[in-house]
Each structure stands twice: as C-alpha cells, then as structure tokens.
Design a protein around this motif. Structure first.
Motif, PDB file in Angstrom:
ATOM      1  N   PHE A   1       0.841  -1.191   0.000  1.00  0.00           N
ATOM      2  CA  PHE A   1       0.000   0.000   0.000  1.00  0.00           C
ATOM      3  C   PHE A   1       0.882   1.250   0.000  1.00  0.00           C
ATOM      4  O   PHE A   1       1.737   1.417   0.869  1.00  0.00           O
ATOM      5  N   TYR A   2       0.664   2.121  -0.956  1.00  0.00           N
ATOM      6  CA  TYR A   2       1.411   3.379  -1.053  1.00  0.00           C
ATOM      7  C   TYR A   2       0.448   4.508  -0.686  1.00  0.00           C
ATOM      8  O   TYR A   2      -0.504   4.792  -1.414  1.00  0.00           O
ATOM      9  N   LEU A   3       0.681   5.144   0.456  1.00  0.00           N
ATOM     10  CA  LEU A   3      -0.240   6.135   1.009  1.00  0.00           C
ATOM     11  C   LEU A   3       0.308   7.543   0.810  1.00  0.00           C
ATOM     12  O   LEU A   3       1.424   7.845   1.243  1.00  0.00           O
TER      13      LEU A   3
ATOM     14  N   HIS B   1       2.389  -4.623   3.303  1.00  0.00           N
ATOM     15  CA  HIS B   1       3.372  -3.608   3.638  1.00  0.00           C
ATOM     16  C   HIS B   1       2.861  -2.256   3.153  1.00  0.00           C
ATOM     17  O   HIS B   1       1.987  -2.187   2.287  1.00  0.00           O
ATOM     18  N   ALA B   2       3.415  -1.199   3.703  1.00  0.00           N
ATOM     19  CA  ALA B   2       2.944   0.137   3.337  1.00  0.00           C
ATOM     20  C   ALA B   2       4.094   1.131   3.351  1.00  0.00           C
ATOM     21  O   ALA B   2       5.082   0.959   4.078  1.00  0.00           O
ATOM     22  N   SER B   3       3.949   2.159   2.527  1.00  0.00           N
ATOM     23  CA  SER B   3       4.825   3.327   2.620  1.00  0.00           C
ATOM     24  C   SER B   3       3.935   4.532   2.860  1.00  0.00           C
ATOM     25  O   SER B   3       2.753   4.537   2.510  1.00  0.00           O
ATOM     26  N   LEU B   4       4.498   5.568   3.486  1.00  0.00           N
ATOM     27  CA  LEU B   4       3.709   6.732   3.889  1.00  0.00           C
ATOM     28  C   LEU B   4       4.370   8.005   3.395  1.00  0.00           C
ATOM     29  O   LEU B   4       5.566   8.218   3.631  1.00  0.00           O
ATOM     30  N   HIS B   5       3.580   8.847   2.721  1.00  0.00           N
ATOM     31  CA  HIS B   5       4.105  10.074   2.119  1.00  0.00           C
ATOM     32  C   HIS B   5       3.116  11.212   2.346  1.00  0.00           C
ATOM     33  O   HIS B   5       1.917  10.994   2.472  1.00  0.00           O
ATOM     34  N   THR B   6       3.644  12.443   2.388  1.00  0.00           N
ATOM     35  CA  THR B   6       2.794  13.630   2.433  1.00  0.00           C
ATOM     36  C   THR B   6       3.199  14.565   1.304  1.00  0.00           C
ATOM     37  O   THR B   6       4.335  14.540   0.833  1.00  0.00           O
TER      38      THR B   6
ATOM     39  N   SER C   1       0.023  20.515  -5.176  1.00  0.00           N
ATOM     40  CA  SER C   1       0.537  20.093  -6.474  1.00  0.00           C
ATOM     41  C   SER C   1       0.163  18.638  -6.747  1.00  0.00           C
ATOM     42  O   SER C   1       0.880  17.710  -6.375  1.00  0.00           O
ATOM     43  N   LEU C   2      -0.986  18.439  -7.403  1.00  0.00           N
ATOM     44  CA  LEU C   2      -1.411  17.094  -7.776  1.00  0.00           C
ATOM     45  C   LEU C   2      -0.493  16.525  -8.855  1.00  0.00           C
ATOM     46  O   LEU C   2      -0.240  15.315  -8.890  1.00  0.00           O
ATOM     47  N   GLU C   3       0.010  17.397  -9.728  1.00  0.00           N
ATOM     48  CA  GLU C   3       0.948  16.942 -10.753  1.00  0.00           C
ATOM     49  C   GLU C   3       2.187  16.340 -10.091  1.00  0.00           C
ATOM     50  O   GLU C   3       2.662  15.260 -10.478  1.00  0.00           O
ATOM     51  N   SER C   4       2.698  17.012  -9.079  1.00  0.00           N
ATOM     52  CA  SER C   4       3.922  16.564  -8.441  1.00  0.00           C
ATOM     53  C   SER C   4       3.728  15.254  -7.689  1.00  0.00           C
ATOM     54  O   SER C   4       4.545  14.340  -7.793  1.00  0.00           O
ATOM     55  N   VAL C   5       2.636  15.119  -6.925  1.00  0.00           N
ATOM     56  CA  VAL C   5       2.457  13.907  -6.138  1.00  0.00           C
ATOM     57  C   VAL C   5       2.263  12.695  -7.045  1.00  0.00           C
ATOM     58  O   VAL C   5       2.773  11.603  -6.765  1.00  0.00           O
ATOM     59  N   LEU C   6       1.559  12.865  -8.163  1.00  0.00           N
ATOM     60  CA  LEU C   6       1.371  11.739  -9.081  1.00  0.00           C
ATOM     61  C   LEU C   6       2.684  11.366  -9.749  1.00  0.00           C
ATOM     62  O   LEU C   6       2.966  10.182  -9.978  1.00  0.00           O
ATOM     63  N   THR C   7       3.513  12.366 -10.033  1.00  0.00           N
ATOM     64  CA  THR C   7       4.836  12.089 -10.608  1.00  0.00           C
ATOM     65  C   THR C   7       5.715  11.367  -9.598  1.00  0.00           C
ATOM     66  O   THR C   7       6.367  10.363  -9.914  1.00  0.00           O
ATOM     67  N   GLN C   8       5.749  11.888  -8.369  1.00  0.00           N
ATOM     68  CA  GLN C   8       6.593  11.310  -7.328  1.00  0.00           C
ATOM     69  C   GLN C   8       6.149   9.891  -6.973  1.00  0.00           C
ATOM     70  O   GLN C   8       6.981   8.968  -6.859  1.00  0.00           O
ATOM     71  N   MET C   9       4.849   9.693  -6.793  1.00  0.00           N
ATOM     72  CA  MET C   9       4.358   8.361  -6.438  1.00  0.00           C
ATOM     73  C   MET C   9       4.551   7.388  -7.595  1.00  0.00           C
ATOM     74  O   MET C   9       4.846   6.206  -7.384  1.00  0.00           O
TER      75      MET C   9
ATOM     76  N   ILE D   1       7.966   6.031  -7.383  1.00  0.00           N
ATOM     77  CA  ILE D   1       8.220   5.159  -6.237  1.00  0.00           C
ATOM     78  C   ILE D   1       7.627   3.773  -6.450  1.00  0.00           C
ATOM     79  O   ILE D   1       8.219   2.762  -6.072  1.00  0.00           O
ATOM     80  N   MET D   2       6.472   3.703  -7.067  1.00  0.00           N
ATOM     81  CA  MET D   2       5.763   2.438  -7.203  1.00  0.00           C
ATOM     82  C   MET D   2       6.368   1.591  -8.324  1.00  0.00           C
ATOM     83  O   MET D   2       7.085   2.100  -9.183  1.00  0.00           O
ATOM     84  N   PRO D   3       6.098   0.287  -8.345  1.00  0.00           N
ATOM     85  CA  PRO D   3       6.709  -0.606  -9.342  1.00  0.00           C
ATOM     86  C   PRO D   3       6.239  -0.300 -10.755  1.00  0.00           C
ATOM     87  O   PRO D   3       5.141   0.241 -10.958  1.00  0.00           O
ATOM     88  N   ALA D   4       7.075  -0.655 -11.733  1.00  0.00           N
ATOM     89  CA  ALA D   4       6.724  -0.443 -13.136  1.00  0.00           C
ATOM     90  C   ALA D   4       5.493  -1.245 -13.517  1.00  0.00           C
ATOM     91  O   ALA D   4       4.716  -0.835 -14.384  1.00  0.00           O
ATOM     92  N   LYS D   5       5.284  -2.378 -12.856  1.00  0.00           N
ATOM     93  CA  LYS D   5       4.102  -3.199 -13.094  1.00  0.00           C
ATOM     94  C   LYS D   5       3.743  -3.908 -11.801  1.00  0.00           C
ATOM     95  O   LYS D   5       4.604  -4.479 -11.144  1.00  0.00           O
ATOM     96  N   SER D   6       2.472  -3.848 -11.447  1.00  0.00           N
ATOM     97  CA  SER D   6       2.027  -4.506 -10.221  1.00  0.00           C
ATOM     98  C   SER D   6       2.087  -6.014 -10.387  1.00  0.00           C
ATOM     99  O   SER D   6       1.770  -6.556 -11.450  1.00  0.00           O
TER     100      SER D   6
END
Length: 511
Positions: A154-156, A306-311, A370-378, A381-386
């Motif tokens: 889970f990526y939060l 497992h989880a990661s936490l971001h703001t 910045s929704l653009e930034s959080v979507l770029t950053q996340m 971080i997340m895998p290229a393919k689930s």
C-alpha cells in the motif's frame, strides 16, 4: 365413455374362462421386472445425488481458505481427491470405486483458482442384474472458483496543504470563525507580521481566548518572567500589562503567546490547543486505525501487507515518512502507524515573502496543492508493473495507491496558477499509473466554500467555480468504484477503512 369402460370391467370380473388367467400370468413377469427396474433407477438417482454433493465438497476443498495459501497444484488436486474418496468410501450401491478427474486451472491469474471435479460410477442393480444388467452408469461434475487474498503493498499519499487545516466538524468551524475570524488554521513562520495585516485576530493571549495551558515550568525571556504552557515549549508572559516586552502589546494586538523559538504562535497552534479536529490531524488518526485494520486483514487472510507513507503539498515539499520495506519487514505496518504522528500541516514561509512555500521559492506564492507533483513522485516510487500478489515464484505483491486529498489543484502549471479541479493532464497521469496494474483509491475530503471564505475575492471566485468539478475529476482518476467522499462531521477514519475494505473486495471466495 366412462359408462362403457365400467361395463367392460364388470364383464371381465365375471368372466370364468381360463384365458384371462393365462393372459394375466404372461403379463405378470414383465410387470415385475418393470417395477424392479424402476426401483433400480430410483436407487441410482439417489446415489448420484450423494456423489454430486461429494463432488461439490471436493471442489470446494481445493479452494478453501487454507488451500488458497498453497501454490502447488499437485497438492490441491490431492486434497480434492482425498475429500472425494474419503466421503464416497462405503457408500451403499456402488458397483465399483468411482473414477475421478480433478483439473486445477488459474482463469484470472496466479491468485485465482478453479477446481473442476468430474466423476463416473455405477449403481448396482438388484432386479435388472437377472437380465445381466449389473449396474446403471451415473456421473457428474462440480467446479469451484476462488480468488485468494493477495499480498499487497500500500502506497499512502496524504495532502498536507493549508486547506487541510479546515476543521472537520461544524462546531470546530464555528469556534475558529467566531474567535479568529478565519475558519481554517493558518500555519505561518512569521505570524506576528501577518497578524497585523491580513489576519488581525490570529495572535492570541491566554485570557481573551481561553487558552488551555499546563505549567511545564517557568523561564525568563528578555528579562521578563514567562510560564511554559505545553510540552512543545510554548510560553506565555506572566503579565502582559506590566514587566513585559513592548512586542507583547504590539499595535494593540495580543502577542503574549510564543513558540519555544520566540516566534508568535499561529491559529494552527490555537486549533491544536483547543482540541479542534482538523483534516490534517484526522489524517493521523485515520492512518493509525487503517494500519490496525490492515494487520487484522493480514492475520485473517494469512497474507503479507506492507505500506509506505508520504505527504505532499507544494511541489518542492513531497515527503517520505516511511519507505516501502523488503518483504521480510514484519513490523512495517506498526512503523507506519507510529509515523502517523509526523503527519503535519505545511508551514507557510512568510519570512521569505507573504505565503511562499517552505523553501522560500519565489514566483510561485500561495501554490500549495501540487497534484501533478504527487502523481509524478508516487509514480516513480511504485513498481513499473504490479504483481498479482501470489506466492508463486517470481511474483510480486499487488500494488495499491491510496490518495487522501480535497482535490483542489493549486499549483503553477503552464500558464500560471490552476486553482481548479484536477486537470485532464493529471487524470492522464492517473490512467498511466492504473495501466501498470496499480489500483488507485482516493479518499476525497470534500472541498467546501468554508475553505475559501477568507480568501481573496478573485481566487475565491475561481475556487467556487471549480468545486462542482472536483469529485467528477477524482472519479476519473480513481480505479472504478474506488472514490470515497468524507463530508463535514463525518469520520475520516471510518471512511478510509471503508475505502480500504472496498479496495480489498477481490480477496473473497466465490462458488
């Protein structure tokens, strides 16, 4: 017609010649065999019903909760066969042991399973065996399917922009508006300067605003006595009319409460002091409660979560509080729960210029979501393919992203400040994430007019016009069915847990 038939019966009954008896004797044998074969057939039907029930049980044995944790199809087939043989052994009427076929497939990938059980058997005849018809052939089939609870990462990502300081209850909004003339809590590193201009009531004293204080000791500041009133070192001068610095009554304002570093407290501090529930503080409780629920799910489903936490807020202030661990980090969910205390509202850098981002960046003042930034950053971080989340060799956990936000884009993209609902360019970013097999769940903390009632008139008009479009755009961004809205006076924690349960709906057993 009935009268004629009755007449014939009376005549037959009164007949005394032997021909009738002969005819009766000749017809008696086939009548007995017909009756006996009917009994044989009924016994075969009953036996088939029992075997069908056993086939159902065998198929379900291969997709039971414990068996869904077994990845070896050979073991699954063995379990289904053992169930069938164990229950069919000793059944009366079987001509021989049933012939059984068990086929295990994965119709929807590694976490899914279909178990098909087919059997043929013979039902022993009692009467028809005289005619050398030893048994009646019977057969049947049953299929059970299930989707196993997957291993999940889970990526939060939590919005901590200024609007997340809006009170989450009507009572909290009323208090802030009545006392401070501002419905949400401003968090500034130079509130003394701001308070004398835009927000004249944001600096508070212990008497006028009924500040909750405890005695954490005393200190002397600039030669004047003060009392420390909370665990963070906030202090207040003992007497604001005599023996206090000139700044304690600057311009007629009540400036007697200070942070430990000597800066004036702001309305964010005041809201915390008064116990006002804000979106950002509710995020803390929601994450803690969510981790408790996730641990329960993991234990019940025997899965690894497992989880990661971001703001996020301004594009330059994306923070990672807990990184995604390797699969062996069993204490990860507890670490995320503990890190929830670090979720905090962004501090506006008024020392570098009115309303600038934390790093003092010029030219992008007041741009804090910045929704653009959080979507770029996340996305990075997340895998290229689930993965599918199975225990098959080479498979990886299923990836899910949870976004908590009020959905108002306030950033500098292209031609300038957006102050709008999520733009189509950001919806495209969401779609690119989903195309990687990552499920995207969004908790929408409903943006209301209360968030902007104290804003500048032109920006207030832009935001007001954008409000009706926020939910539709977030719906496009989220995976189907995974947008959940929490409104004023509702529990963010309950809403986030409901969204989590909805996102995990694939972890179910279906026959």
């Amino acid at each position: 017609m009935i009268r004629t038939f009755c007449t014939l019966l009376r005549r037959l009954a009164s007949e005394r010649r032997g021909g009738v008896l002969m005819l009766f004797a000749i017809s008696l044998v086939p009548m007995i065999f017909a009756t006996g074969m009917g009994i044989d057939y009924a016994r075969a039907v009953r036996l088939r019903t029992k075997l069908n029930a056993i086939a159902d049980a065998a198929a379900l044995a291969g997709v039971s909760q414990p068996m869904m944790n077994v990845v070896d199809d050979t073991q699954v087939r063995a379990a289904a066969l053992a169930m069938f043989n164990g229950q069919s052994a000793g059944l009366e009427g079987l001509a021989a042991a049933p012939q059984i076929t068990v086929v295990v497939t994965h119709p929807e990938g590694a976490t899914s399973r279909a178990v098909a059980v087919t059997y043929t058997a013979g039902s022993t005849n009692m009467f028809a065996s005289i005619l050398n018809l030893r048994s009646i052939g019977i057969g049947g089939a049953s299929t059970a399917t299930a989707t196993a609870a997957p291993n999940v990462d889970f990526y939060l990502a939590l919005d901590t922009s200024p609007s997340m300081a809006l009170a989450t209850t009507t009572a909290g909004m009323t208090l802030m508006d009545t006392v401070l003339k501002c419905t949400f809590a401003c968090h500034s590193n130079n509130m003394a300067a701001v308070s004398t201009s835009s927000f004249p009531n944001l600096i508070v004293d212990t008497t006028k605003f009924s500040i909750n204080k405890k005695n954490y000791g005393t200190k002397t500041v600039g030669g004047f006595p003060a009392t420390v009133i909370d665990a963070n070192g906030t202090y207040i001068f003992d007497n604001k009319t005599t023996n206090v610095p000139a700044r304690c009554n600057q311009g007629g304002k009540d400036l007697c409460v200070y942070n430990s570093n000597g800066t004036a407290v702001d309305s964010y501090w005041y809201a915390l002091n008064q116990g006002v529930r804000m979106r950002v503080t509710d995020e803390r409780a929601a994450i803690r409660d969510l981790m408790t629920l996730a641990m329960q799910y993991a234990d019940q489903n025997k899965r690894r979560y497992h989880a990661s936490l971001h703001t996020f807020d301004h594009k330059s202030n994306f923070k990672t509080l807990v990184t995604m661990p390797n699969p062996s980090a069993a204490a990860n969910l507890t670490a995320v729960s503990n890190a929830a205390d670090a979720i905090d509202l962004v501090t506006v850098n008024d020392l570098a210029g009115g309303g600038r981002p934390p790093n003092g960046e010029s030219g992008t003042e007041y741009l804090f979501t910045s929704l653009e930034s959080v979507l770029t950053q996340m996305g990075a971080i997340m895998p290229a393919k689930s993965g599918q989340g199975s225990d098959q060799p080479g498979d990886t956990p299923q990836a899910m992203m949870f976004l908590v936000t009020d959905g108002m884009s306030d950033e500098n993209i292209g031609s300038g400040r957006t102050r709008s609902a999520m733009r189509d360019q950001q919806v495209a970013q969401c779609n690119a994430i989903k195309a990687r097999g990552i499920r995207l769940a969004i908790l929408y903390t409903e943006y209301t007019a209360e968030s902007i009632k104290d804003d500048e008139p032109n920006q207030r008009a832009l935001a007001q016009a954008a409000i009706p479009n926020i939910a539709p755009q977030l719906t496009k961004c989220a995976s189907p069915g995974l947008l959940y809205t929490v409104k004023t006076d509702q529990s963010m924690s309950t809403a986030l847990q409901a969204l989590f349960a909805k996102a995990m709906v694939t972890a179910r057993l279906t026959q």
